[in-house]
Design a protein around this motif. Structure first.
Motif, PDB file in Angstrom:
ATOM      1  N   LEU A 144      21.592   0.010  10.047  1.00 51.50           N
ATOM      2  CA  LEU A 144      22.738  -0.061  10.839  1.00 51.50           C
ATOM      3  C   LEU A 144      24.179  -0.018  10.097  1.00 51.50           C
ATOM      4  N   ARG A 145      24.881   0.803  10.681  1.00 53.48           N
ATOM      5  CA  ARG A 145      26.396   0.787  10.521  1.00 53.48           C
ATOM      6  C   ARG A 145      27.296   0.401  11.741  1.00 53.48           C
ATOM      7  N   GLN A 146      28.130  -0.634  11.481  1.00 55.35           N
ATOM      8  CA  GLN A 146      29.034  -1.031  12.614  1.00 55.35           C
ATOM      9  C   GLN A 146      30.271  -1.439  12.206  1.00 55.35           C
ATOM     10  N   GLN A 147      31.271  -1.013  12.936  1.00 58.85           N
ATOM     11  CA  GLN A 147      32.791  -1.332  12.697  1.00 58.85           C
ATOM     12  C   GLN A 147      33.396  -1.665  13.636  1.00 58.85           C
ATOM     13  N   LEU A 148      34.203  -2.767  13.642  1.00 64.96           N
ATOM     14  CA  LEU A 148      35.179  -3.098  14.886  1.00 64.96           C
ATOM     15  C   LEU A 148      36.541  -3.201  14.142  1.00 64.96           C
ATOM     16  N   SER A 149      37.467  -2.534  14.866  1.00 64.56           N
ATOM     17  CA  SER A 149      38.927  -2.101  14.103  1.00 64.56           C
ATOM     18  C   SER A 149      39.712  -2.376  15.035  1.00 64.56           C
ATOM     19  N   LEU A 150      41.142  -2.557  14.896  1.00 70.26           N
ATOM     20  CA  LEU A 150      42.197  -2.662  15.410  1.00 70.26           C
ATOM     21  C   LEU A 150      43.288  -1.605  14.962  1.00 70.26           C
ATOM     22  N   ASP A 151      43.561  -0.694  15.800  1.00 73.74           N
ATOM     23  CA  ASP A 151      44.422   0.451  15.359  1.00 73.74           C
ATOM     24  C   ASP A 151      45.960   0.092  15.741  1.00 73.74           C
ATOM     25  N   ILE A 152      46.901  -0.325  14.865  1.00 71.27           N
ATOM     26  CA  ILE A 152      48.315  -0.265  15.096  1.00 71.27           C
ATOM     27  C   ILE A 152      49.227   0.940  15.200  1.00 71.27           C
ATOM     28  N   ARG A 185      45.011   1.264  10.453  1.00 71.68           N
ATOM     29  CA  ARG A 185      43.859   0.790  10.906  1.00 71.68           C
ATOM     30  C   ARG A 185      43.371  -0.657  10.334  1.00 71.68           C
ATOM     31  N   VAL A 186      42.848  -1.586  10.663  1.00 68.99           N
ATOM     32  CA  VAL A 186      42.484  -2.645  10.016  1.00 68.99           C
ATOM     33  C   VAL A 186      41.156  -3.030  10.728  1.00 68.99           C
ATOM     34  N   ALA A 187      40.014  -3.221   9.705  1.00 70.13           N
ATOM     35  CA  ALA A 187      38.691  -3.022  10.482  1.00 70.13           C
ATOM     36  C   ALA A 187      37.676  -4.001   9.739  1.00 70.13           C
ATOM     37  N   TYR A 188      36.662  -4.417  10.087  1.00 65.48           N
ATOM     38  CA  TYR A 188      35.612  -5.182   9.617  1.00 65.48           C
ATOM     39  C   TYR A 188      34.410  -4.273   9.662  1.00 65.48           C
ATOM     40  N   ALA A 189      33.753  -3.987   8.616  1.00 70.03           N
ATOM     41  CA  ALA A 189      32.589  -2.945   8.685  1.00 70.03           C
ATOM     42  C   ALA A 189      31.182  -3.683   8.063  1.00 70.03           C
ATOM     43  N   ASN A 190      30.171  -3.704   8.926  1.00 70.37           N
ATOM     44  CA  ASN A 190      28.905  -4.029   8.571  1.00 70.37           C
ATOM     45  C   ASN A 190      27.924  -3.140   8.192  1.00 70.37           C
ATOM     46  N   ASP A 191      27.233  -3.165   7.129  1.00 65.91           N
ATOM     47  CA  ASP A 191      26.259  -2.079   6.618  1.00 65.91           C
ATOM     48  C   ASP A 191      25.056  -2.676   6.324  1.00 65.91           C
ATOM     49  N   ILE A 192      23.920  -2.363   6.873  1.00 68.34           N
ATOM     50  CA  ILE A 192      22.738  -2.686   6.729  1.00 68.34           C
ATOM     51  C   ILE A 192      21.932  -1.758   6.299  1.00 68.34           C
ATOM     52  N   ARG A 193      21.332  -1.665   5.019  1.00 71.87           N
ATOM     53  CA  ARG A 193      20.313  -0.560   4.648  1.00 71.87           C
ATOM     54  C   ARG A 193      18.883  -1.040   4.244  1.00 71.87           C
ATOM     55  N   GLN A 194      17.895  -1.022   4.734  1.00 67.92           N
ATOM     56  CA  GLN A 194      16.553  -1.588   4.171  1.00 67.92           C
ATOM     57  C   GLN A 194      15.404  -0.758   4.507  1.00 67.92           C
TER      58      GLN A 194
END
Length: 264
Positions: A210-218, A226-235
């Motif tokens: 899973l790769r997911q990202q939440l961002s705010l575009d100014i 763009r200021v963002a938080y990204a979460n990467d899960i590889r298994q």
């Protein structure tokens, strides 16, 4: 010689203008995104060590998206981790990987300010982990070819006379093929006797990614910051081996929109 070259150039320009006059032109909007990030990561690869590792990673993300729905994205990362849960020594692991995906998504606007997307991507991932303490089998490669589902939502809102955006995007591989050595098998043995048994089907049961990202575009004059938080899960868990790669990254970058002229 110069006169001949000049004549050829003039004829080429005339032919090009004639061809362009036959096909109407239309403008197509493209949006390019580039981000850099830094964050924490937890890694475990039982081919190299039964221990778990934690540390930091550097990430890069690039994406281009067209009005037609086509999108292409490239992600790369480099990590440095140390073993946790041991006081005798601090073995270190270095890792890195690159993923490339491309596909299409369908856009739906239930309201003027909200855009939802749903689509499919095809892509590949290739990476390597290196354990500095290992003398036999110090490195292990990870690779897969996959087809993923992608979903997203973008909400636009006015603030201080400009249009700001909140964007969420997630990619989940559904099916594919992955590479993994068998338990106790060295890369020397694979080079001598072949790699049969090292390629397995990829699905939710043995490789939840899973790769997911939440961002705010100014908004700025010609681009979005763009200021963002990204979460990467590889298994993956195959051939009696487990590999986990979980990352949390803060990212910053820019988004720029511009128009292409395309023959139709």
């Amino acid at each position: 010689m110069a006169r001949c070259i000049s004549t050829l150039i003039k004829k080429g320009v005339i032919i090009t203008l004639c061809v362009l006059s036959v096909f109407p032109l239309r403008s197509q909007v493209r949006e390019n995104t580039f981000q850099l990030g830094f964050g924490g990561i937890r890694v475990q690869d039982t081919y190299l060590s039964p221990l778990k590792y934690s540390g930091w990673q550097l990430s890069m993300f690039w994406m281009t998206e067209r009005e037609s729905g086509f999108l292409c994205q490239v992600q790369g990362q480099f990590s440095k981790t140390n073993a946790v849960g041991t006081v005798m020594s601090k073995p270190r692991m270095l890792g890195g990987g690159v993923s490339v995906d491309a596909g299409w998504h369908y856009r739906w606007r239930p309201t003027e300010n909200l855009r939802l997307t749903l689509g499919a991507l095809g892509g590949l991932y290739a990476g390597v982990l290196y354990n500095e303490n290992n003398t036999n089998n110090p490195a292990n490669a990870h690779a897969n070819i996959r087809f993923s589902a992608t979903v997203g939502a973008r909400y636009s809102f006015p603030l201080w006379g400009r249009t700001w955006r909140v964007d969420y995007k997630a990619d989940v591989p559904v099916i594919g093929v992955l590479f993994s050595p068998e338990y106790g098998q060295s890369y020397y043995e694979m080079s001598e006797y072949g790699m049969s048994g090292c390629f397995k089907p990829l699905w939710f049961g043995n490789g939840l990614n899973l790769r997911q990202q939440l961002s705010l575009d100014i908004p700025f004059k010609n681009f979005y910051l763009r200021v963002a938080y990204a979460n990467d899960i590889r298994q993956q868990s195959v051939n009696d081996l487990k590999w986990h790669d979980w990352g949390h990254t803060g990212m910053i970058g820019f988004v720029r929109r511009f128009s292409l002229v395309k023959i139709r």
